[in-house]
Write an enzyme that holds these catalytic residues in place. Sequence first.
Site, PDB file in Angstrom:
ATOM      1  N   LEU A 293     -16.409  36.653 -12.266  1.00 52.57           N
ATOM      2  CA  LEU A 293     -17.204  37.549 -13.103  1.00 52.57           C
ATOM      3  C   LEU A 293     -18.624  37.720 -12.565  1.00 52.57           C
ATOM      4  CD1 LEU A 293     -16.424  39.117 -15.560  1.00 52.57           C
ATOM      5  CD2 LEU A 293     -17.301  37.283 -16.996  1.00 52.57           C
ATOM      6  N   CYS A 294     -19.180  36.635 -12.042  1.00 48.63           N
ATOM      7  CA  CYS A 294     -20.578  36.711 -11.582  1.00 48.63           C
ATOM      8  C   CYS A 294     -20.691  37.579 -10.325  1.00 48.63           C
ATOM      9  CB  CYS A 294     -21.134  35.317 -11.337  1.00 48.63           C
ATOM     10  SG  CYS A 294     -19.935  34.034 -11.466  1.00 48.63           S
ATOM     11  N   THR A 295     -19.669  37.543  -9.480  1.00 46.50           N
ATOM     12  CA  THR A 295     -19.662  38.400  -8.296  1.00 46.50           C
ATOM     13  C   THR A 295     -19.636  39.853  -8.734  1.00 46.50           C
ATOM     14  OG1 THR A 295     -18.372  36.738  -7.140  1.00 46.50           O
ATOM     15  CG2 THR A 295     -18.456  38.923  -6.155  1.00 46.50           C
TER      16      THR A 295
END
EC number: 6.2.1.64
Lengths: 182, 442
Positions: B210-212
Site C-alpha cells: 500500500l505504501c508503494t
Amino acid sequence: MIKLFSLKQQKKDGESSPKANNQKKASAAQLRITKDINELNLPKTCNTEFPDPDDLLTFKLIICPDEGFYRTGRFVFSFKVGPNYPHEPPKVKCETQVYHPNIDQQGNVCLNILREDWKPVLTINSIVYGLQYLFLEPNPEDPLNKEAAEVLTTNRRLFEQNVQKAMRGGYVGGTYFDRCLK
Amino acid sequence: MSENQEVSQNRWGHLRKVLERPGPFSHPEFEPSSDILDFIMSTCKVLVIGAGGLGCELIKDLALMGFKQLHVIDMDIIELSNLNRQFLFRHKDIGLSKAEVAAAFINKKVKGCQVTPHYCKIQDYDETFYKQFHIVVCGLDSIVARRWINGMLISLLNYEDNALDQTSIIPMIDGGTEGFKGHARVILPGISACIDCTLDLYPPQVTYPLCTIANTPRLPEHCIEYVKIIQWPKENPWGIAIDGDDPQHITWIYEKSLERALQFNITGVTYRLVQGVVKNIIPAVASTNAVIAAVCATEVFKLATSCCVPLNNYLVFNDVDGIYTYTFESEKKDNCLACSLIPQNLPVEDPSKMKLKDLIELFCESTSYQMKSPGLTTYINGKNKTLYISTIKSIEERTRENLTKSLIELGLQNGSEILVTDLTSPNTLTVRLKFVNNHIET
C-alpha cells in the site's frame, strides 16, 4: 483398485429445481474462521467485539496500547472476512482517526501481511499482533501518512506531541482528529 | 445386426478397441467388456462445471468420446471477447447464457448426445442435484467456486463406523489455466488430496504494498491500483463500488491513473491495462485450454471405464518456452478443515431434556474427549449459528443463555452436525447427533 461404481448402477435421480440455502454444511471459509476465532489468544491490550455472535465473519478489534507513543489511546479496527478466506486476507480498516505514519485518513492500513505478504497459514491472531506492533513501532520507512512519517524521522519529540494532540482531539497540521483516549 | 447398430459400432470403433480388449497400458484389473461402452453411453452422468474456455472444450471432448448424459452449469452470459476461443458461441449469441448455447450447439452437432444446461450459480443447487452424477469435471476460474464444489462433494460422503462407503464418492476432475500455464488434477473426495488440502498451492493475487502505491509508484499498475484503492473510495464518483464491466467506471479510473502516472513520470497506462488490472484479467490462451481440457476428459474416461490407471493425481503444464509437463502426487492433509472432518455419531437419549451445558460437560468430562473450553457452532437453515464460545467475551455474553436450552429448543435435529473446536486439539471435531429414541418429529 477402487471400484467407484458398478456399470449397471444408476445414480439416484436428482431433482433439478433450484433450492437455495438448503446447504447442510458450513463453507470452508466459515470452518476456518470458526477455528481462528476459537483459538484467538489476545494480548491484554486487545479485545474483540462481535455485533452478531452467529456471524463470525464480521467483527471489530479494539487495541488500547499500554506503552509507546500511543499508550492511553483506543483504536478500533473493522474486520471483514470474505468467502475466499484464508486464500485471501480479511479486509481490515481502521475506524478511529489516527495520526500514524502507516494509517491514512480513510482508515487504510499499511501492514504487509494484510496485502502482499499474506499467506493462508497466517491467522486472525497474526494480524492482531501485526496491528499491535504498528502502534509500538510505527514505521516511517513505508509511510501512508507522509507528513507524520517525516516528523517521526526528524523530530521524535514533536511526533510524540502530535500523537498526544491528535488523541486528545484537535488539529495536527490541517487535519482534525477525533478524541480517542481510553 | 441392424443397419443402425452397424453404423454406431463403426462410429465408436476406436472406443471399442480400448474397451473390449486388453492392451499393454490397460489397468491390471481391467476386464474388457462391451458393457463398458454401454455404461458410458446410457448410464454414466457427467457434470461439467463452467462453459467458458475450458468448458467448451470439455463438453465437446466428452460428447465426442461417447458420453451422452452430460450436464453443464454456468452462471455467465456470452461476451464478445469470449468468441476467439469459446468456439461453441457465435456473434449472434452475445448476451445469451453460455450453458444454454453450448448445450444447444452440442445437441445439434453430436448425434444422440443430450446435454442439459443449467443457467445459474453452482450454489443455487443443493445435494439432491449433485448426488445424481457419477463424475464432476470443473473448468473454473475461481477458487471460491472450486472450494464450494469440493465441500459439496465431501459432504456427500457416507461413513459407516468411520469407514468410507466407496459408492458415495463422486470423483472431481479439476482443470485450470492461466495464459500458457495449466493444471489438471484428479480428486477422489475422502481419499486423495482435496482443494482445501492444497490451498497454499494457489498463487496469491498480485498485490502491491500500500505504501508503494501511495508514495513511491514505479509501475503503471501502481497508479491504477492507487486510483482503485485510495481515490475511488475517497471521491466515489457514482456513489457505488467499482463495476469492472461499466465503461464509465473504467474510463474514470483510466483518466485519473493517467494523471497520476504523469505526475510520477510513469509511462504505459492504457485503457486495456486499466481494464486488466481492475478486473484481474489474465489473457486466456486457446491452445492451453485445449490441452488441459483434453487431459481432464481423458481422466473422466479412465475413471468411468476403469480401463487405465487414473492420473495420480496432479499434472502441471507449461508451454511458455517449449513444453514442460510433470505429474506428482499431492498429499492429503491430516488436519484439512474440508476433508478430514469425519463426523462422529453422538447418541442422545432425550434431546428435549439434554441441555447445551450437559453436552459441553460431556465433551469436558468424557474420557474420549477431555476438552478444556470447547467452542460449539452449527449450521441451521443454511445459516451459521454459534451455540457457545467461552473464549470470546462478547460472544460468551450473548450465547450464555443457550447453555440452559435443550437441544430441541436450540433448533437441533436428529442428524444435525455440531462443530467443536478446543485448544486441546489442532483439529476441529464434527459431531453428528443421533437421537436414540427418535419419536420426536422435528
